[in-house]
Write a protein that holds these residues in place. Structure first.
Motif: not given
Length: 912
Positions: A574-587
């Motif tokens: 479930f991690f999401r980078a701070s510069n990631n503005n895309k839809n992402s589940s993080g798994i």
């Protein structure tokens, strides 16, 4: 010793101070809610939502006052909140103008006011929360304009005068209607939000204007009353009715839309839970908007059932949350009580021991200290046990949540099956090939596959968490494997002008990998690369052999990269980078790392001018267990190709003759998804007589029609598929019917449970239609072999035989009863059915299904066998034998005997 006692007393006083301090810290945030009335379901849902939200926040003390639609009482309620010095006041106004002064008084007293649903005059309040009533009026008007096919005449039924929602909904409605000259509001009925207020005036209007096409009411109650009025005039099917609220209750908007009473209803959210959240933001002095608008949608026959299911699931989850909150509060009270008791007992025990020690020799002091240490140790052990128990409770709660989301993911597979099957049929349709529509259909298909992959990713995550994955590695040419996966992305690369390359010096390099799991790793890494690489960028895969018997597979892109201080967290779930503005589940990356670790490999990330993921794998297979390897390479796990399946089946059907209705086998589909039922019925009706059940009457319907085969889902309304299968297989009347389980649950445990419940085949969604059809044919063919066995061994069935235990027991018992009563001329089919405990129809169908002849013919065959034995004994003449066995006449007996044995009774007797 005196000093020791003094320190103990000081410690006790400090503990009492700590307890009192904790109690002081328990001060709650007081929120007062002035509700206009609770005479309707909408207000009750608002109250329920705000109570549930408050139950999740132990720091909140919520007080609800019901004004019972009395403006004077509502003013008094707010005055009392001001006197009690609550922290925040929430007001749902009865009327706008009368409440303005008391709201301003609260603001001056320093108590913020949140106005919900209806506004007051002016802007002297802290914030407003509610739906945009002007936009609701506009939505209703646009819906009517987009769906109108008739006269364009409209009647509007408004809410009570002086109510801001009634004024704003009319304003928005008239704005849109007035822009379209074809439509006209013929009359306006001024209601008071209740149904009875509109019947008389509306009836008078309809008598004068019977050609009205639409009636727009400001709430669902008045819309229902309008429909009832129209029904008295026989106009309810001619006129279409639109309401507002969209409640999921008895006679609520959603039920009325499903019952086709209303053509549509506009969802008017209560905002109960949002109101409390916003009130807490106000209390915490967070930045908020002055006007907070709740979203709304139109609910019609196309989405009513979906929204109802969503609301039902939310209600179920809220009930679970309330139950868990109650249990936690009980545990907290018990814990606090026991903790205080332990403290008091410990204190008195220490005092007693200290006084005792004070009166004896100093040497016993060492013993006292030892005992004190033991008691402290025991306390620590007890506290540790309590912590472990609380951890177990939390783990069970977490498991329940994971089970809920996993079950929900399984449910997604049924609609995806339908979407993909129909879309793939469209792709193969000659009429749209070569048109612009084919690109749109392919886009739908592409995204359906993507959605299925995401759902499978979620299920893989659950399997990883439970350590249920088993490696199935095979010797694979890694260059060919990589190139095969790349073909899925080459179209995207060409469209976006991305330089997509693969470099490998040794194209015959072989590695032991699980092709299915490594395919998912490749897809995750390449999907991320394409997601974050701009058009005209570059993505490179390189395969390099190292001197240390390892192979490095590098995935490098020219995308945005990942901040250096976040690299260590990339593979966390479930991690999401701070510069990631895309839809992402993080798994995805977490799963990729786990799959690589299963191969005893490693994966690392470098991020300079883009991202580079490097997978390191060992050569050979010495690092793997024998159970983790297979002899032959398996195909990459892919979605079943429903296109080719459908085409193959249609070709087979064209080559075969049309089956008459009387020759068709009967098929019962037990499934509560209407779309899937429609799909199966359309695809199978050519070969079978298809009956359906949503699961609520599955067993009863199976007993009634006794089908030749059953297709059953697992997740049903009343009973699950396992229970239904067990019940049918245990019942003598239906035990012979083959059952196919068709479900989204593909894990090993579910499959094993299905087979243990007696099902004959277990297929998972998304399924191949040709495999389903072949499974049906195969099971029916096996049933024919069973019938042939019984037909040729009907009088030699042994109970201890291993072939068809249930059917053998039935045949054996039936033959015993017939044989016992064969000389009773009054013995009938009804008597046989009664002794077997089944109905006459069920007996007929059961016997017909097992041995292929009707029960009357079977009884006659047994009688004729008995007649042959009597002829051998030579003690009775032919007439006596005929009448003793219940034949109507000797001539009929002779005819039946000759038809079975080829010679007459007289000739048979002479031959002996």
């Amino acid at each position: 010793m005196y000093n020791s006692l003094k320190y103990i007393l000081l410690l006790f006083l400090a503990s009492l101070s700590f307890v009192s301090c904790n109690q002081k810290q328990g001060d709650k945030i007081k929120v007062g809610f002035s509700q206009a009335m609770t005479t309707d379901d909408w207000r009750k849902q608002m109250n329920s939502a705000i109570k549930i939200e408050a139950s999740l926040r132990p720091e909140v003390e919520l007080k609800i006052s019901d004004a019972n639609n009395n403006i004077t009482k509502q003013i008094e309620d707010i005055e009392k909140f001001i006197t009690d010095k609550v922290d925040v006041i929430i007001v749902s106004p009865i009327q706008s103008k009368p409440l303005t002064a008391v709201v301003e008084k609260s603001i001056k007293a320093g108590i913020p006011v949140l106005v919900v649903d209806r506004k007051i005059e002016g802007e002297n309040y802290t914030a407003y929360l509610g739906a945009d009533n002007i936009e609701i009026g506009r939505i209703a008007a646009r819906y009517i304009i987009s769906h109108s096919k008739g006269s364009g005449k409209i009647i509007e039924i408004t809410g009570a005068s002086g109510s801001s929602p009634a004024y704003e909904r009319s304003l928005g409605f008239e704005q849109i209607i007035n822009e379209n000259k074809r439509y006209k509001v013929e009359n306006t009925v001024h209601g008071d939000w209740e149904g009875e207020s509109v019947k008389a005036p509306l009836k008078a209007i309809l008598l004068q204007n019977p050609d009205v096409e639409y009636i727009f009411a400001h709430n669902d109650r008045m819309a229902l009353s309008a429909w009832e009025t129209a029904r008295t005039l026989g106009l309810e099917k001619k006129i279409k009715f639109i309401g507002v609220d969209g409640l999921n209750t008895l006679n609520g908007g959603i039920e009325l839309v499903k019952a086709e009473v209303l053509d549509g209803t506009i969802l008017y959210p209560t905002g109960g839970n949002e109101a409390l959240k916003l009130a807490l933001k106000i209390y915490n002095k967070e930045a908020i908007a002055k006007n907070n608008i709740l979203n709304t949608i139109v609910i019609d026959k196309n989405n009513a059932e979906i929204i109802e299911n969503q609301m039902d699931k939310v209600d179920q989850q809220q009930a679970v949350i309330e139950s868990q909150q109650g249990a936690i509060k009980v545990q907290e009270k018990e814990y606090a009580s026991q903790n205080n008791l332990v403290r008091l007992l410990s204190f008195f025990l220490v005092i007693i021991l200290s006084l005792t020690i004070y009166s004896i020799y100093s040497t016993i002091s060492i013993s006292r200290k030892k005992k004190q240490l033991e008691r402290i140790n025991q306390t620590v052990i007890d506290q540790n046990n309590e912590i472990q128990e609380m951890a177990q409770i939390a783990e069970r709660s977490n498991t329940a949540k994971l089970n809920f989301f996993t079950g929900l993911s399984h449910e997604f597979k049924t609609p995806i099956t339908l979407i993909m099957s129909y879309v793939e049929s469209l792709i193969e349709n000659e009429k749209i090939k070569g048109t612009t529509l084919i690109d749109e259909v392919k886009l739908i298909h592409k995204n359906s596959n993507r959605l299925l992959r995401l759902i499978n990713q979620l299920l893989d995550f659950r399997k990883i968490e439970e350590q249920k994955f088993t490696l199935r590695a095979s010797n694979t040419k890694i260059y060919d494997f990589t190139n095969e996966v790349m073909t899925n992305f080459k179209g995207e690369a060409a469209r976006r002008n991305i330089d997509f390359q693969l470099t490998c010096k040794n194209k015959n390099l072989e590695l032991f990998i699980d092709r299915g799991l490594m395919d998912k790793v490749y897809f995750n890494l390449l999907s991320n690369a394409f997601k974050f690489t701009p058009d005209n960028g570059k993505i490179t895969i390189s395969i390099v052999e190292n001197q240390d018997n390892t192979v490095k597979i590098s995935f490098k892109d020219s995308g945005i990269g990942i901040p250096e201080n976040e690299l260590a967290n990339v593979f966390n779930p479930f991690f999401r980078a701070s510069n990631n503005n895309k839809n992402s589940s993080g798994i995805g990356l977490h799963l990729s790392k786990e799959f690589v670790l299963l191969h005893q490999g490693t994966i690392e990330l470098k991020s300079k001018q883009g991202s580079e993921f490097v997978i390191t794998l060992l050569k050979g297979n010495s690092h793997l267990q024998p159970s983790e390897m297979i002899n032959k390479a398996e195909n990459i796990n892919k979605t079943p190709n429903l296109i080719s399946d459908t085409l193959d089946i249609e070709t087979d059907l064209n080559e075969t003759n049309v089956i008459s209705e009387s020759e068709k086998h009967t098929l019962l589909v037990i499934e509560d998804n209407i779309d899937l039922v429609t799909f199966l019925k359309a695809k199978l009706s050519g070969e079978y007589v298809v009956h359906t059940s949503d699961g609520s009457d599955a067993v009863e319907k199976a007993m009634e029609i006794v089908p030749d085969i059953i297709i059953c889902d697992i997740n049903l309304v009343d009973k699950d598929g396992y229970e239904i299968s067990k019940e049918l297989k245990k019942d003598l009347r239906s035990s012979h019917i083959p059952i196919i389980i068709l479900t989204a649950q593909s894990d090993k445990e579910s499959t094993l449970k299905g087979l243990q419940s007696g099902v004959d085949q277990y297929l998972t969604k998304p399924f191949s239609l040709s495999i389903l059809k072949q499974s049906i044919s195969g099971l029916l063919f096996n049933r024919e072999k069973l019938r042939y066995y019984y037909t040729n061994n009907i009088y030699r069935v042994e109970p201890e035989s291993k072939f068809g235990n249930q059917e053998q027991s039935f045949i054996t018992k039936m033959n015993d009863i017939i044989t016992t009563n064969v000389e009773d001329p009054k013995f009938s089919v009804e008597d046989l059915a009664d002794k077997l405990g089944v109905s006459r129809v069920q007996l007929y169908r059961k016997v017909k299904a097992i041995i292929g002849i009707n029960i009357s013919d079977h009884i006659n065959n047994v009688k004729l066998e008995k007649a042959a034995e009597l002829l051998k004994s030579n003690n009775m003449n032919i007439s006596e034998i005929a009448y003793s066995l219940g034949f109507s006449s000797p001539n009929y007996f002779s005819t039946a005997f000759k038809n079975k044995f080829g010679i007459s009774p007289k000739e048979y007797k002479s031959s002996l």
